[in-house]
Design an enzyme around this catalytic site. Structure first.
Site, PDB file in Angstrom:
ATOM      1  N   ASP A   1       8.439  -6.322  -6.890  1.00 46.97           N
ATOM      2  CA  ASP A   1       7.614  -5.486  -5.976  1.00 46.97           C
ATOM      3  C   ASP A   1       7.026  -4.292  -6.887  1.00 46.97           C
ATOM      4  O   ASP A   1       7.639  -3.299  -7.147  1.00 46.97           O
ATOM      5  CB  ASP A   1       8.021  -4.823  -4.773  1.00 46.97           C
ATOM      6  CG  ASP A   1       6.854  -3.968  -3.977  1.00 46.97           C
ATOM      7  OD1 ASP A   1       5.896  -3.744  -4.404  1.00 46.97           O
ATOM      8  OD2 ASP A   1       7.360  -3.646  -3.140  1.00 46.97           O
TER       9      ASP A   1
ATOM     10  N   ASP B   1      -0.301  -3.650  -6.210  1.00 50.78           N
ATOM     11  CA  ASP B   1       1.043  -3.754  -5.227  1.00 50.78           C
ATOM     12  C   ASP B   1       1.291  -5.431  -5.110  1.00 50.78           C
ATOM     13  O   ASP B   1       0.738  -5.771  -4.219  1.00 50.78           O
ATOM     14  CB  ASP B   1       0.745  -3.021  -4.005  1.00 50.78           C
ATOM     15  CG  ASP B   1       2.171  -2.987  -3.142  1.00 50.78           C
ATOM     16  OD1 ASP B   1       3.196  -3.382  -3.704  1.00 50.78           O
ATOM     17  OD2 ASP B   1       1.807  -2.699  -1.899  1.00 50.78           O
TER      18      ASP B   1
END
Ligand SMILES: *[C@@H]1O[C@H](CO)[C@@H](O)[C@H](O)[C@H]1NC(C)=O
Ligand SMILES: *[C@@H]1O[C@H](CO)[C@@H](O)[C@H](O)[C@H]1NC(C)=O
Length: 427
Positions: free
Chosen positions: A312, A130
Site C-alpha cells: 500500500d 494510492d
C-alpha cells in the site's frame, strides 16, 4: 516558502529497453515525498503518527465496506471484519497543534504525490497515488469548508467533458468529519496517460485531517473490487481505453528522484531481475503471500511466517496483527512497548535493527535501519520508535499492511497483466 510549481515536474521517459513485461513505451510521473513521521530535531511525531493511524484505519474500513458490497463477505480475508470508525480521542491528540504546525512546516507530510489534470481545460491537481484504495477524489469549487482552503478545486462548468452522475461518494473520518461529494465523470490525465469518462468525486466536504496538507486528493490504484463508484479506477480505465499499453505501473519511493511509472517499468531505476508474486485478486488489494510463502525475518531467522501482505503506497508505516508484531519485537534486542493503544514499539537508538526483511519465498527484501526508525521518543531519549506497529485494521487474521517504510527499500511493480506484485533492487 514552498513553491508548488517548482515541484510539478512532468518527465516523459521513452524507454526502448523493455523487460518482457513492459512491451511498449511507458510514462513517468515525478512524485515527491517531504518527510517521514520524524520531526526536524530527530524525534518521533507521535501526534502525526496517531493521525495517520486513524486515517489508515478509516481508509481500510471504507475499502472493506466497498468490498463487502461489491463482492460479498466471502471476498474477505480470514478474520477480516469491519471495525468501528476510528477516532482520535482527546487524550491522544494535540490535533489543533499539529494542524497549525503543518501549515508552517510542511516537512511532516507523509505521502507520495504528483500532478494530474482533470477536464477539457486541464485543471491541475496534486495527488497522492494510492495502491491501497480504488477511487479518485479532489476538492470541488463547491467545497466551502475551510479545510479546502489553499487547495486546487474542480470546476465542472469550466470543462466541456464534465458529466454529473447519480449517487454520492463518502468516507467517514474519526474526527467527526468526512470526505464526501457528488459523483462525476471526466477526462483525467496523468503524465500524458488519459482516461475518458473516469469516475471521480469533486468533494464538497473535506475531513480536517487533510487540511494544511499540500495534496489535493487521492487517486486509488488498487482493483475495481474496492471501488465505491463500482467503476474502473483511473489506471484500469486507461488500460481498457488503450492509452497505456501494458497494465503495469511501478514506483520508486526515495528521498529524491521518486517516480511513478505508468505502462511498464523504468529500467534506469532498478537492477537485476524483478521478483514477481501472484496477487490474491479476490481481496481487491495488491495482496501477495499465497501458499504460505510470506514471512518476516530478523537476520536469517523467520520470526513470523504464513502471513498475507497488502502492498500500500498510501500507507506510511507497516501494520501487523498485534500478536504477530509482539512476537516480532521479541527478536529485536532492547525493544519495548511504547504506546500499547496504537501498537508502537521502541528499540535503543544505538541498536536500530538493520536486518529486518520480508520474504515471499525468494529473496529477502531488507528494510534499512533508516527506514525502520521513526525517530527518538523525545529529542533527548535513547529509545527510538519502530516503523512496524501492531494494530488491528480489520484486514484479516494474518494480514500485514506493508506501506512506504518497506516500499522505500525496493523498486515495486504492480501488474494487472499478470496479477502480480514484483520487487527489484534499486539502482
Ligand atoms: C468513534 O466515534 C464514532 C462517532 O462518535 C462512534 O460511532 C464510533 O464507535 C467511535 N469509534 C471508536 C473506535 O470508539
Ligand atoms: C457546484 O454547484 C453548482 C450549483 O449547485 C452546480 O451547478 C455545479 O455543478 C457544482 N459543481 C461541482 C463541480 O460540483
Amino acid at each position: 516558502m514552498f513553491i508548488k510549481s517548482s515541484l510539478i515536474t512532468l518527465a516523459l521517459v521513452m524507454s526502448a529497453s523493455a523487460t518482457p513485461l513492459v512491451g511498449g513505451l511507458g510514462t513517468a510521473v515525478a512524485i515527491e515525498k517531504r518527510n517521514t513521521l520524524t520531526k526536524d530535531d530527530g524525534s518521533f511525531d507521535h501526534t502525526g503518527a496517531l493521525e495517520q493511524v486513524v486515517r489508515d484505519s478509516n481508509k481500510h474500513r471504507r475499502n472493506l465496506l466497498n468490498l463487502e458490497r461489491n463482492e460479498g463477505v466471502q471476498a474477505f480475508n480470514e478474520g477480516a471484519h469491519i471495525r468501528p470508525v476510528a477516532n482520535l480521542t482527546t487524550s491522544l491528540t494535540g490535533h489543533a497543534a499539529r494542524q497549525a504546525e503543518s501549515l508552517t512546516d510542511e516537512g511532516n507530510d507523509v505521502y507520495w504525490a504528483g500532478p494530474i489534470s482533470i477536464g477539457s481545460n486541464k485543471q491541475p491537481f496534486y495527488i497522492d497515488f494510492d495502491t491501497g484504495s480504488s477511487d479518485l477524489w479532489v476538492p470541488s469549487v463547491n467545497c466551502t469548508s475551510s479545510t479546502c482552503n489553499g487547495k486546487h478545486k474542480y470546476d465542472g462548468k469550466a470543462s466541456t467533458t464534465s458529466a454529473r452522475k447519480s449517487g454520492q461518494f463518502s468516507i467517514s473520518y474519526g474526527d467527526g468529519s468526512s470526505v464526501s461529494g457528488p459523483v462525476y465523470t471526466e477526462t483525467v490525465t496523468v503524465a500524458g496517460v488519459t482516461a475518458k469518462g473516469q469516475y471521480f468525486s469533486p468533494v464538497t466536504q473535506l475531513s480536517s485531517s487533510f487540511a494544511g496538507e499540500k495534496m489535493d486528493g487521492i487517486l486509488g490504484m488498487a482493483y475495481p473490487a474496492l471501488s465505491q463508484f463500482r467503476q474502473n479506477p483511473f489506471f484500469n480505465s486507461a488500460k481498457a481505453q488503450g492509452t497505456v499499453k501494458a497494465g503495469v505501473f511501478a514506483f520508486k519511493l526515495a528521498k529524491s528522484g521518486s517516480e511513478l511509472y505508468l505502462g511498464g517499468t523504468n529500467p534506469n531505476l532498478y537492477k537485476d531481475s524483478i521478483e514477481y508474486h501472484s496477487v490474491n485478486t479476490g481481496s481487491g488489494f495488491w495482496q501477495i503471500g499465497s501458499g504460505n510463502t510470506a514471512k518476516v525475518l530478523v537476520g536469517s531467522k523467520a520470526v513470523v511466517s504464513n502471513i498475507q501482505t497488502i502492498i500500500d503506497s498510501g500507507t506510511t508505516l507497516i501494520y501487523g496483527p498485534p500478536s504477530q508484531v509482539a512476537t516480532f519485537y521479541k527478536s529485536i534486542p532492547g525493544s519495548q512497548v511504547y504506546d500499547s493503544k496504537t501498537g508502537f514499539y521502541t528499540f535503543p537508538c544505538n541498536a536500530v535493527p538493520s536486518n529486518v526483511a520480508f520474504s515471499w519465498g525468494g529473496k529477502s527484501w531488507t528494510i534499512s535501519a533508516a527506514n525502520m526508525n521513526l525517530g527518538r521518543v523525545s529529542s533527548k531519549s535513547t529509545q527510538c520508535v519502530g516503523a512496524i506497529l501492531g494494530h488491528d485494521l480489520g484486514l484479516g487474521k494474518d494480514v500485514w499492511l506493508v506501506g512506504d517504510s518497506f516500499m522505500k527499500n525496493v523498486y515495486s511493480v504492480f501488474s494487472f497483466d499478470q496479477n502480480a506484485v514484483g520487487f527489484a533492487s534499486l539502482k
